[in-house]
Design a protein around this motif. Structure first.
Motif, PDB file in Angstrom:
ATOM      1  N   ARG A  10       0.831  -1.180   0.000  1.00  0.00           N
ATOM      2  CA  ARG A  10       0.000   0.000   0.000  1.00  0.00           C
ATOM      3  C   ARG A  10       0.868   1.232   0.000  1.00  0.00           C
ATOM      4  NH1 ARG A  10      -4.782  -2.100   3.479  1.00  0.00           N
ATOM      5  NH2 ARG A  10      -4.097  -4.203   3.505  1.00  0.00           N
ATOM      6  N   GLY A  11       0.181   2.284  -0.226  1.00  0.00           N
ATOM      7  CA  GLY A  11       0.912   3.540  -0.229  1.00  0.00           C
ATOM      8  C   GLY A  11       1.648   3.752   1.072  1.00  0.00           C
TER       9      GLY A  11
ATOM     10  N   SER B 270      -9.152   8.955  16.220  1.00  0.00           N
ATOM     11  CA  SER B 270      -9.703   7.897  17.057  1.00  0.00           C
ATOM     12  C   SER B 270      -9.445   6.516  16.477  1.00  0.00           C
ATOM     13  CB  SER B 270     -11.208   8.100  17.231  1.00  0.00           C
ATOM     14  OG  SER B 270     -11.853   8.076  15.973  1.00  0.00           O
ATOM     15  N   GLU B 271      -9.271   6.478  15.184  1.00  0.00           N
ATOM     16  CA  GLU B 271      -9.045   5.188  14.550  1.00  0.00           C
ATOM     17  C   GLU B 271      -7.878   5.284  13.578  1.00  0.00           C
ATOM     18  OE1 GLU B 271     -12.465   3.186  12.984  1.00  0.00           O
ATOM     19  OE2 GLU B 271     -13.800   4.320  14.270  1.00  0.00           O
ATOM     20  N   ARG B 272      -7.293   4.145  13.382  1.00  0.00           N
ATOM     21  CA  ARG B 272      -6.134   4.098  12.519  1.00  0.00           C
ATOM     22  C   ARG B 272      -6.482   4.483  11.081  1.00  0.00           C
ATOM     23  NH1 ARG B 272      -2.092   0.635  13.897  1.00  0.00           N
ATOM     24  NH2 ARG B 272      -3.628  -0.747  14.835  1.00  0.00           N
ATOM     25  N   ARG B 273      -7.661   4.117  10.693  1.00  0.00           N
ATOM     26  CA  ARG B 273      -8.031   4.370   9.302  1.00  0.00           C
ATOM     27  C   ARG B 273      -8.053   5.866   9.018  1.00  0.00           C
ATOM     28  NH1 ARG B 273     -14.562   3.591   9.253  1.00  0.00           N
ATOM     29  NH2 ARG B 273     -14.892   3.707  11.488  1.00  0.00           N
ATOM     30  N   TYR B 274      -8.489   6.641  10.006  1.00  0.00           N
ATOM     31  CA  TYR B 274      -8.515   8.082   9.789  1.00  0.00           C
ATOM     32  C   TYR B 274      -7.097   8.642   9.682  1.00  0.00           C
ATOM     33  CZ  TYR B 274     -13.166   7.183  11.619  1.00  0.00           C
ATOM     34  OH  TYR B 274     -14.416   6.681  11.846  1.00  0.00           O
ATOM     35  N   LEU B 275      -6.263   8.097  10.508  1.00  0.00           N
ATOM     36  CA  LEU B 275      -4.868   8.529  10.437  1.00  0.00           C
ATOM     37  C   LEU B 275      -4.276   8.189   9.078  1.00  0.00           C
ATOM     38  CD1 LEU B 275      -2.237   9.564  11.597  1.00  0.00           C
ATOM     39  CD2 LEU B 275      -1.872   7.319  12.623  1.00  0.00           C
ATOM     40  N   ARG B 276      -4.597   7.019   8.608  1.00  0.00           N
ATOM     41  CA  ARG B 276      -4.057   6.624   7.312  1.00  0.00           C
ATOM     42  C   ARG B 276      -4.522   7.560   6.211  1.00  0.00           C
ATOM     43  NH1 ARG B 276      -5.014   0.796   8.317  1.00  0.00           N
ATOM     44  NH2 ARG B 276      -3.056  -0.057   9.071  1.00  0.00           N
ATOM     45  N   ILE B 277      -5.800   7.823   6.230  1.00  0.00           N
ATOM     46  CA  ILE B 277      -6.346   8.713   5.213  1.00  0.00           C
ATOM     47  C   ILE B 277      -5.699  10.088   5.321  1.00  0.00           C
ATOM     48  CG2 ILE B 277      -8.432   9.883   4.447  1.00  0.00           C
ATOM     49  CD1 ILE B 277      -9.993   7.408   5.356  1.00  0.00           C
ATOM     50  N   HIS B 278      -5.579  10.531   6.542  1.00  0.00           N
ATOM     51  CA  HIS B 278      -4.965  11.836   6.767  1.00  0.00           C
ATOM     52  C   HIS B 278      -3.536  11.862   6.223  1.00  0.00           C
ATOM     53  CE1 HIS B 278      -3.336  15.327   8.912  1.00  0.00           C
ATOM     54  NE2 HIS B 278      -2.383  14.521   9.342  1.00  0.00           N
TER      55      HIS B 278
ATOM     56  N   GLN C  94      -2.235   9.924   4.011  1.00  0.00           N
ATOM     57  CA  GLN C  94      -2.217   9.802   2.558  1.00  0.00           C
ATOM     58  C   GLN C  94      -2.511  11.141   1.907  1.00  0.00           C
ATOM     59  OE1 GLN C  94      -4.999   6.723   1.813  1.00  0.00           O
ATOM     60  NE2 GLN C  94      -3.511   5.075   2.014  1.00  0.00           N
ATOM     61  N   LYS C  95      -3.406  11.853   2.488  1.00  0.00           N
ATOM     62  CA  LYS C  95      -3.787  13.115   1.868  1.00  0.00           C
ATOM     63  C   LYS C  95      -2.748  14.205   2.099  1.00  0.00           C
ATOM     64  CE  LYS C  95      -8.808  12.984   1.607  1.00  0.00           C
ATOM     65  NZ  LYS C  95     -10.065  13.624   2.078  1.00  0.00           N
ATOM     66  N   ASN C  96      -2.244  14.258   3.289  1.00  0.00           N
ATOM     67  CA  ASN C  96      -1.433  15.412   3.653  1.00  0.00           C
ATOM     68  C   ASN C  96       0.061  15.139   3.707  1.00  0.00           C
ATOM     69  OD1 ASN C  96      -3.753  17.166   4.221  1.00  0.00           O
ATOM     70  ND2 ASN C  96      -4.132  15.708   5.882  1.00  0.00           N
ATOM     71  N   HIS C  97       0.415  13.902   3.882  1.00  0.00           N
ATOM     72  CA  HIS C  97       1.841  13.631   4.033  1.00  0.00           C
ATOM     73  C   HIS C  97       2.294  12.518   3.093  1.00  0.00           C
ATOM     74  CE1 HIS C  97       1.307  16.088   7.571  1.00  0.00           C
ATOM     75  NE2 HIS C  97       0.488  15.212   8.088  1.00  0.00           N
TER      76      HIS C  97
END
Length: 534
Positions: free
Chosen positions: A94-95, A518-526, A528-531
């Motif tokens: 994955r990315g 709160s969840e890992r998935r949000y961190l991942r998305i974040h 991916q989008k920003n960093h």
DNA sequence: CTGGGGATGGGGCCC
DNA sequence: CGGGCCCCATCCCCA
């Protein structure tokens, strides 16, 4: 009256002239803006391309360093005569270590979809250069029509189309010409070879040499119409002599329809119903057509064939003969045993590759050094809420401490890799399991076998417990209730996630900006989008 | 971005 | 030892 008519006519003509002038002005403005816009788009695309190439180079550099580190480690730790695995690329990465799979969607490593068949990618490592030929093992035009692919899709969309063109050309017997390949990468002298098909089964024996080792990478497509087994003789007679000074990294462009396409001819790129819900289940797949076994092989003649496979693989397997390998953990296994590995089944279980990889890495006998592998965050801030109330949910403690348990279960590296012997290997991906039942269960991932069907909705499942869980949807059973609100859940994990709503717990922090989730998935998305470029 | 719902894969335990 | 089951993590979809 006549004057009035003339006046109206004049008014109309003036209006027409004005309208035309306005239209012309609008067109001019739009045209100008459009030109500027196109120019900006072109510049952006150019910048994206440069970034993408840079990312590729960085990834390859990291991968190569890792692989070389692995080789060095293994050379030191093994017998002098042993041959080691360079690396393995388990189909996808994955990315950021996250391989989403839109209901089985593969996400290519960022930028990897820009590689084309046989494209040399040179990595300058300071100490020298190396050339890696990228071989597209399988590709299908599934992504464009697959609504499940979301995140990484956009990044390489144009290139994926290019890849499809290449694939089409390859099918037509035309050697693809990479017209969009990075021009900044200097071409290196190399010998280029192609995967050849033997009796309809694309097999390639790829030999790659590093400075210190000679390695043979065998790419194998399992096929029902041919001998599935790793036939040393066949492998031995396949292909042209390996090219020196080249290293091959298999690149899988996969999707569910990619899997399906195995049995329908490589040239069939037409949409065969990707939107058909029935296609989201693998039950109709021909198991033999599906798996793509990829072996990183050193010496097949010394392979240890699976001793239990005839019984374990009695259902949903290729030919009931099995071809996995028994890992002689206790015995004095030859140093080559773990090189005989089937890699990446090539079908739509993208997520699993990394999960499997995580498991494999806990097995000291399994070499899993993907050059393109990215590690998943397995270290969230642990939580300890210890809720206990009238509901008597002992579950809470279990749930909330699950991260640690999970980490233990999946292995945290060398310190926790001795949980159980994983003597039983999946014949498709060679993941190790402690007992044959687990292998059989696991292999349904690859075979697509779903023996358990819901009597209410006919939905099928590969596991009985999953069916049981699913049936709660119909029965409305929600045994997990929130002690702080009225919410009830069918699954404990859902309750666990829900509890964070009340606690405000945000254990997953971005390492780049500190933002917490709160969840890992949000961190991942974040990230991916920003960093994503970091 | 957040949260709920459902699916799914691996590990472990019990009988 | 095998089967069944449960727990857990993680994923995707959707609102």
């Amino acid at each position: 009256m006549a004057n009035c008519m003339v006046f109206h006519t004049q008014i109309a003509s003036v209006m027409e002239v004005l309208a035309n002038a306005a239209v012309a002005e609008i067109c001019k403005l739009v045209g100008d803006d459009y030109a500027v816009f196109r120019l900006e788009i072109a510049q952006s695309q150019k910048e994206n391309g440069a970034l993408r190439r840079k990312l590729q180079q960085l990834e390859l550099k990291v991968a190569r360093e890792r692989a070389e580190g692995t080789i060095r480690d293994r050379v030191l730790a093994s017998r002098p005569s042993s041959v080691k695995i360079v690396d393995r690329y388990r189909g996808m990465a994955r990315g950021e270590g996250h391989l989403t799979g839109g209901h089985k969607t593969f996400v290519k490593p960022v930028g990897h979809n820009t590689w084309s068949h046989g494209q040399p990618i040179t990595v300058d490592e300071g100490t020298g250069t190396s050339t890696q030929n990228i071989i597209v093992i399988e590709s299908a035009d599934a992504e464009a029509a697959d609504p499940g692919v979301k995140l990484e899709r956009s990044e390489g969309e144009e290139d994926s189309r290019h890849n499809r063109d290449i694939q089409t050309a390859a099918v037509a017997g035309v050697l693809p010409v990479a017209t969009e390949e990075p021009t900044t990468i200097p071409a290196q002298p190399r010998t280029q070879r192609r995967i050849t098909e033997v009796s309809g089964t694309p097999i390639a024996v790829l030999k790659s040499e590093t400075d210190t080792k000679t390695l043979i990478v065998t790419h194998r497509l399992l096929h029902t119409e041919s001998d599935h087994r790793s036939d040393p003789e066949r492998l031995g007679r396949m292909g042209s002599p390996p090219a020196p000074s080249s290293e091959y990294i298999p690149v899988f462009h996969q999707s569910e329809r990619t899997v399906n396409s195995f049995g329908h001819g490589e040239g069939d790129m037409s949409d065969t119903g990707g939107d058909d819900p029935s296609c989201s289940y693998a039950t109709e797949m021909d198991p033999g057509n599906m798996p793509l076994g990829l072996e990183t092989q050193t010496d097949l003649s010394r392979g240890y064939w699976n001793q239990y496979s005839s019984s374990v693989y009695s259902e949903g397997c290729l030919d009931k003969k099995g071809e996995g390998l028994v890992v002689d953990v206790e015995g004095d296994a030859p140093p080559t045993w773990n090189a005989d590995r089937l890699l990446g089944d090539g079908h739509s279980q993208g997520r699993e590759f990394l999960d499997h990889k995580g498991s494999l890495e806990t097995n000291p006998n399994v070499a899993t050094h993907s050059p393109l592998h990215t590690f998943r965050d397995r270290n969230p801030v642990s939580t300890s809420m210890g809720l206990s109330d009238a509901h008597g949910h002992v579950l809470f403690n279990q749930v909330l401490n699950s991260n640690d348990q999970r980490a233990k279960a999946r292995g945290g590296g060398e310190t926790s890799g001795n949980t159980k012997e994983k003597r039983f290997l999946c014949m498709f991906c060679n993941q190790g399991f402690s007992c044959p039942q687990k292998v059989e269960r696991h292999q349904r991932i690859h075979t697509g076998e779903k023996p358990f069907s819901c009597p209410q909705c006919e939905k099928r499942f590969s596991r009985q417990d999953h069916l049981k869980l699913h049936q709660k949807v119909h029965t409305g059973e929600k045994p997990y209730s929130c002690p702080q609100c009225h919410m009830r859940f069918t699954q404990a994990g859902n309750l666990k996630m829900h509890l964070k709503v009340h606690t405000g717990e945000r254990p997953f922090a971005c390492t780049h900006c500190g933002k917490r989730f709160s969840e890992r998935r949000y961190l991942r998305i974040h990230q991916q989008k920003n960093h994503s470029t970091l």
